[in-house]
Design a protein around this motif. Structure first.
Motif, mmCIF file in Angstrom:
data_model
loop_
_atom_site.group_PDB
_atom_site.id
_atom_site.type_symbol
_atom_site.label_atom_id
_atom_site.label_comp_id
_atom_site.label_asym_id
_atom_site.label_seq_id
_atom_site.Cartn_x
_atom_site.Cartn_y
_atom_site.Cartn_z
ATOM 1 N N PRO A 179 1.952 -48.109 19.848
ATOM 2 C CA PRO A 179 1.389 -46.796 20.179
ATOM 3 C C PRO A 179 2.445 -45.876 20.784
ATOM 4 O O PRO A 179 3.388 -46.355 21.413
ATOM 5 N N PRO A 180 2.342 -44.583 20.585
ATOM 6 C CA PRO A 180 1.266 -43.859 19.903
ATOM 7 C C PRO A 180 1.461 -43.713 18.398
ATOM 8 O O PRO A 180 0.755 -42.956 17.762
ATOM 9 N N PHE A 181 2.420 -44.461 17.834
ATOM 10 C CA PHE A 181 2.640 -44.379 16.390
ATOM 11 C C PHE A 181 1.561 -45.121 15.613
ATOM 12 O O PHE A 181 0.973 -44.579 14.681
ATOM 13 N N GLY A 232 -3.311 -43.682 15.333
ATOM 14 C CA GLY A 232 -1.991 -43.341 15.845
ATOM 15 C C GLY A 232 -1.367 -42.209 15.043
ATOM 16 O O GLY A 232 -1.854 -41.827 13.969
ATOM 17 N N PHE A 233 -0.269 -41.672 15.554
ATOM 18 C CA PHE A 233 0.381 -40.534 14.901
ATOM 19 C C PHE A 233 0.780 -40.861 13.469
ATOM 20 O O PHE A 233 0.523 -40.083 12.548
ATOM 21 N N GLY A 268 7.046 -45.907 13.464
ATOM 22 C CA GLY A 268 8.011 -45.419 14.444
ATOM 23 C C GLY A 268 9.401 -45.933 14.127
ATOM 24 O O GLY A 268 10.134 -46.369 15.004
ATOM 25 N N THR A 269 9.766 -45.872 12.841
ATOM 26 C CA THR A 269 10.934 -46.573 12.324
ATOM 27 C C THR A 269 12.198 -45.717 12.377
ATOM 28 O O THR A 269 12.291 -44.677 11.717
ATOM 29 N N TRP A 313 -0.570 -36.474 19.875
ATOM 30 C CA TRP A 313 -0.078 -37.818 20.166
ATOM 31 C C TRP A 313 1.163 -37.826 21.049
ATOM 32 O O TRP A 313 1.451 -38.824 21.716
ATOM 33 N N PHE A 314 1.932 -36.754 21.052
ATOM 34 C CA PHE A 314 3.161 -36.673 21.854
ATOM 35 C C PHE A 314 3.165 -35.348 22.630
ATOM 36 O O PHE A 314 4.013 -34.487 22.393
#
Length: 238
Positions: A19-21, A31-32, A76-77, A232-233
């Motif tokens: 999270p939050p991805f 998630g985002f 989130g890579t 999310w961010f």
């Protein structure tokens, strides 16, 4: 030639929890990253099929692209030269630094990397935080590194709470989210790594990569990307 493995669907692998991805809420993927892929799929008229990568080393997630297990990876890579050698990446869609979480009860004065001396870092196998940890170890700024399987982040945080390790390093928004309900833990340091995040595809699937890049650009232009980012961010939006 079909863009996707299954006509009408986009099979997307993510490593949960991140999270939050990427997270699971009430049994469903959220998630985002997942919401971004839903917005992309809506434009491409594809049905999103999220799948969970459960390997112990995150870098193993890219094997599924080459094997045809899924169409894309979003988790989130960070785009790195090593990963770009085995996968094709979209244009970067976000950029973040690494965060260092510590136990405020046992190490209340940590405020900089120089305050980590003598401590052991907890790192998920295959995570780009390992690059930071290895550098700190080589410089003598930390005492050791303890590796956890990628899905073992909760165990790493439990160990940090119990004092079995002295810090956990992970992408800043993720570690911030993970410690928010653990009062003893706090993100004390942000390490400026400027990591650019991307969506990964099989090396030969340039057509799908180009199609998603075009939709990403459109979502930025119409404000949908900014709305997702603000949700999310909230710290990084704007």
């Amino acid at each position: 030639m079909a863009l996707t493995l299954t006509p009408g669907s986009l099979i997307v692998a993510s490593a949960y929890p991140d999270p939050p991805f990427d997270l699971i809420e009430n049994g469903s993927a959220s998630g985002f990253d997942i919401e971004l892929m839903r917005a992309i799929c809506a434009q491409l008229r594809l049905a999103l099929q999220p799948v969970r990568y459960s390997g112990g080393d995150f870098n193993g997630i890219f094997d599924g692209l080459a094997k045809g297990s899924y169409d894309a990876v979003i988790s989130g890579t960070t785009i790195t030269p090593e990963r770009s050698a085995v996968a094709l990446f979209s244009q970067p869609y976000l950029e973040f630094n690494q965060g260092v979480a510590v136990n405020r009860r046992s190490t209340p004065k940590v405020a900089s990397l120089g305050d980590l001396r003598g401590l052991t870092a907890g790192i998920q196998s295959g995570n780009t935080s390992d690059l930071v940890a290895r550098r700190l170890l080589a410089e003598g700024a930390i005492a050791n590194i303890k590796y956890y399987p990628y899905h073992g982040i909760a165990t790493a945080l439990d160990d940090l709470e119990a004092g079995r390790i002295g810090l956990v390093i992970k992408l800043h928004p993720v570690i911030s989210w993970l410690v928010k309900d653990r009062p003893a833990l706090a993100v004390a340091i942000e390490v400026p790594t400027h990591e650019k995040l991307g969506i990964a595809f099989a090396k030969q699937n340039e057509a799908l990569c180009e199609a998603l890049n075009a939709v990403l650009a459109m979502l930025r232009d119409n404000g949908e990307f900014a709305r997702l980012q603000a949700r999310w961010f909230p710290r990084s939006a704007g």
